[in-house]
Design a protein around this motif. Structure first.
Motif: not given
Length: 507
Positions: A101-102, A221-227, A231-235, A238-239
């Motif tokens: 994702g980078i 876009g790609r967001q890293f979370t605690e879990h 990765n959200f591509n509108p509309p 989701l990945a």
């Protein structure tokens, strides 16, 4: 009816391999479990696939590239990518790709650092839809006489004196050789006793097509979370990477469980109003310890599986098929001993292992926790440099792969440069017939008797290359790999042994 080769799996790898074999004169049957080639998972956005330089070279060398180019996702005359297609493809600044994702910028890549990657009309990368690619390959396979039977699963395989007996969900079939291109859960691999070694999954990947009550709740876009990762591509594409040790793989999702999963992984109170499509995958990385057992061979995901991060799996499989096809055909035709197939394992297994480690490295950057986020920040800084972007492009695009085998000349074991010859043809065009080539690029090198001998089995081209490669002569395998070469003014020492090693030709 007995076929020379039976291939399990009509994905891109199986279809490309069938074309290689049929073009060389083999009778080929392809068995595919799915009843139809049409699938929403093969169409955009789920079916988006990236083709790298070796794959595009392979398509060019077989005259398939123009048909694939016509289907590519990103073309000026097609406008922007369809909604839901990978977020990074729609950026205003051209990107060369990404690692976990980078992203890295195309303009930061220094292609001058690849001395053996000469300027060519063949691109370094391309985005296509899987279904479109399969359609191009299936059309070519059928035109070459390949028989494709869909809705026919391989149930059991067993060797006999004449080859392989194959029990299917339809009529039993028989092949002198059997190749498993039937995916990561390959029946051929399991039935034939191959060892599939590697590392277990750390996360379950979920790809979803949904409708959201309020899409603005999620950040594109790609967001890293605690879990894990969202990765959200509108509309509504989701990945999700849920670091659950792979526990959620193949677990059916309904709307309620999908919403709970999304909220937990994303950390946002998103509401799903409709769930249209869902599929799962993991980052398990496994590879067959051997690619051949008797008259059974493996290629593609049947030989190696890993996460789809970075889009290396399809390219790895096409490389398998390009390497194996001409060798297996030569064995089937009696032009080469079975031992030629040993080079398939020797050449392709290390490449597969390298890709598996590339996948594992990306997973390390994605793990939840401050250590991974700190490491990802360091990699992001490196990716923003010219050295970093060039290195990432080199690996992702496959433009500077190590030599497949050692030789006395720097070009041996490497992909032949796409030089343009004096008659105007490119090297890629000379390989369209799927046969080996012996080219003398300097009239001062005396190879006449050997060339006359080889030309009875393999086409021979004598011409002068434009450019300053300094080559006097070159022997090229059907897959475009240099088998032997000498500099201008050099002698033909080593040519005879190379002709015998790769083509079974003795002077």
């Amino acid at each position: 009816m007995q076929y020379d080769v039976v291939i399990a799996g009509a994905g891109p790898v199986g279809l490309f391999l069938s074309c290689e074999l049929a073009q060389a004169g083999c009778s080929v049957l392809v068995l595919e479990q799915a009843g139809s080639p049409d699938s929403p998972l093969k169409r955009l956005p789920f079916g988006l696939r990236g083709l790298n330089a070796p794959t595009l070279e392979a398509l060019d060398r077989r005259g398939l590239l123009d048909a694939v180019v016509a289907t590519q996702v990103l073309r000026p005359d097609k406008g922007p990518p369809p909604p839901g297609t990978a977020h990074w493809l729609a950026q205003s600044r051209p990107l060369g790709g990404h690692f976990a994702g980078i992203p890295f910028a195309l303009e930061d890549v220094d292609s001058g650092r690849w001395p053996r990657r000469l300027p060519t009309p063949v691109p370094d990368q391309m985005a296509v839809a899987l279904q479109s690619l399969e359609a191009v390959l299936a059309e070519r396979a059928i035109a070459l006489g390949v028989r494709i039977v869909r809705g026919c699963a391989v149930l059991a395989v067993s060797p006999d004196e004449a080859g392989m007996a194959i029990e299917t969900s339809g009529a039993p079939v028989h092949g002198r050789w059997l190749v498993g291109c039937d995916g990561a859960r390959s029946t051929v691999r399991k039935q034939s006793g191959f060892v599939f070694a590697g590392s277990p999954p750390e996360f379950t990947g979920h790809t979803l097509q949904v409708e959201l009550a309020d899409p603005t709740v999620l950040t594109p876009g790609r967001q890293f979370t605690e879990h894990g990762m969202c990765n959200f591509n509108p509309p509504g594409t989701l990945a999700l990477a849920d670091f659950d040790g792979g526990a959620g793989h193949r677990t059916p999702l309904d709307l309620r469980t999908a919403q709970a999963l999304l909220r937990r992984v994303s950390g946002r109170e998103a509401t799903i109003t409709a769930l249209h499509l869902a599929t799962t995958w993991t980052d398990a990385a496994r590879q067959a310890t051997a690619y051949r057992s008797g008259r059974v061979l493996l290629a593609g995901d049947a030989a190696h599986m890993h996460s789809p991060l970075g889009g290396q799996g399809l390219n790895l499989g096409i490389g398998d098929a390009m390497n194996l096809g001409w060798k297996l055909a030569a064995v089937v035709r009696g032009q080469a001993a079975d031992s030629l197939l040993d080079s398939y394992q020797a050449e392709r297994h290390p490449i597969g292992a390298r890709v598996l480690d590339w996948s594992r490295a990306q997973v390390a950057l994605m793990r939840p926790g401050p250590g991974s986020r700190a490491l990802a920040a360091v990699v992001a800084d490196l990716a923003a440099t010219r050295d970093g972007a060039t290195y990432l492009a080199e690996r992702l695009w496959g433009v500077a792969q190590p030599a497949l085998f050692d030789g006395d000349h720097p070009w041996v074991g490497r992909s032949v440069p796409d030089v343009r010859l004096a008659d105007g043809r490119r090297m890629g065009e000379l390989l369209r017939a799927g046969k080996g080539l012996l080219l003398g690029l300097d009239s001062g090198v005396s190879l006449g008797p050997i060339i006359d001998h080889v030309s009875r089995s393999f086409p021979c081209v004598m011409s002068a290359a434009r450019g300053a490669l300094g080559l006097g002569a070159v022997l090229v395998r059907p897959d475009g790999i240099v088998a032997w070469a000498c500099d201008a003014g050099g002698d033909a020492s080593g040519l005879e042994s190379s002709l015998e090693r790769w083509f079974g030709v003795r002077r």
